[in-house]
Design an enzyme around this catalytic site. Structure first.
Site, PDB file in Angstrom:
ATOM      1  N   GLU A 173       0.836  -1.232  -0.095  1.00  9.83           N
ATOM      2  CA  GLU A 173       0.177  -0.001   0.133  1.00  9.83           C
ATOM      3  C   GLU A 173       0.923   1.204   0.045  1.00  9.83           C
ATOM      4  O   GLU A 173       2.089   1.176   0.210  1.00  9.83           O
ATOM      5  CB  GLU A 173      -0.920   0.036   1.256  1.00  9.83           C
ATOM      6  N   HIS A 220      -4.831   3.384   7.299  1.00  8.81           N
ATOM      7  CA  HIS A 220      -3.522   2.782   8.093  1.00  8.81           C
ATOM      8  C   HIS A 220      -2.856   3.889   8.419  1.00  8.81           C
ATOM      9  O   HIS A 220      -2.528   4.669   7.659  1.00  8.81           O
ATOM     10  CB  HIS A 220      -2.846   2.013   7.414  1.00  8.81           C
TER      11      HIS A 220
END
Length: 284
Positions: free
Chosen positions: A208, A246
């Site tokens: 990511e 996140h």
């Protein structure tokens, strides 16, 4: 052969009487994991299913545990993790999210100093179907096979594993690294394990945006990985500076962008999927 865990891995659960701890301990037992005891301070003497619950990790050492799952509130994670590390439990998985940054730094340091494998925090754990599961991945998505998966995203782990299984492949080991800026394992750490694992023939990396974990992995793959590797990067459409779900998924000044990660993987011969459901096609 499985990576890090197998059918003989003996697991304790710290926080087994809590809502998350009890549910996922039950799912781990259904999966076939050898859960041997639970720990919940102040609840020693209680029972979880047929397991004894103890106040301390020290009291569970008579069961010779190899691994622990920690599912306690974030402020108590450091004490729980250091207790497990001090007793020499070789695999410490932390489910809890929002662990204070400096607590994680100390846990990672102590784990490395003592040769302990730390998985997480804030990740779904590790699964080798149908040998052992330590964590929260859904039981029904797995099929025994030769594809290893490492991921920074919990939800995408499930989606991609399910796609792999649905398309006739199976998994050797799946590891969720965790979505925090500081976690116990990097892509390079698990690539070493997957490369050495005879059961693993193909590797999927789910990265990511944020940090340079993927770029460093790409350089490592060029020099040290002989097996087929494919990848997916989540957060491609995130605007620069945008804080995502996140804590580790933060782009700053062009560093850690999806473009830089895709470019690095492509330079290493790693094909990057446009969508999660494209992964099985790249594995063929």
């Amino acid at each position: 052969m499985a990576v890090l865990v197998d059918k003989n891995t003996r697991v304790i659960v710290q926080g087994i009487t809590g809502h998350q701890g009890s549910f996922h301990a039950g799912e781990m037992i259904k999966f076939g994991t050898k859960v041997v005891a639970g720990v919940s301070p102040g609840k020693g003497g209680a029972k979880f299913q047929n397991l004894d619950v103890y106040d301390t990790v020290a009291e569970t050492m008579k069961f010779s545990p190899d691994a622990t799952m920690i599912s306690v509130p974030a402020p108590y994670v450091k004490d729980a993790a250091l207790e497990a590390i001090d007793h020499g439990i070789k695999i410490v998985y932390i489910l809890t999210e929002h662990v204070p940054f400096h607590d994680t730094m100390e846990i990672v340091h102590q784990a490395k100093r003592k040769g302990i494998t730390l998985i997480g925090p804030n990740g779904p754990g590790i699964t080798s179907p149908f040998l052992c599961k330590i964590g929260i991945m859904p039981n029904q998505i797995f099929k025994e096979g030769d594809v290893a998966v490492a991921s920074r995203s919990g939800t995408l782990t499930y989606e991609i594993v399910e796609a792999i299984t649905r398309n006739g492949f199976g998994e050797s080991t799946v590891i969720g690294l965790g979505g925090d800026p500081v976690v116990g394992q990097t892509f390079i750490d698990v690539l070493k394990l997957f490369e050495e694992d005879e059961r693993t023939k193909k590797i999927v990396l789910v990265g990511e945006i944020g940090g340079n974990n993927e770029e460093r992995a790409a350089e490592y793959i060029k020099k040290h990985v002989s097996k087929k590797v494919v990848a997916y990067i989540t957060g491609r459409s995130a605007p620069p500076g945008k804080r995502m779900g996140h804590a580790g998924a933060i782009i700053e000044k062009g560093v850690g962008t999806a473009e830089s990660k895709i470019k690095a993987f492509n330079s290493a011969g790693v094909k990057v999927a446009d969508y999660p459901y494209d992964i099985p096609g790249l594995l063929r």
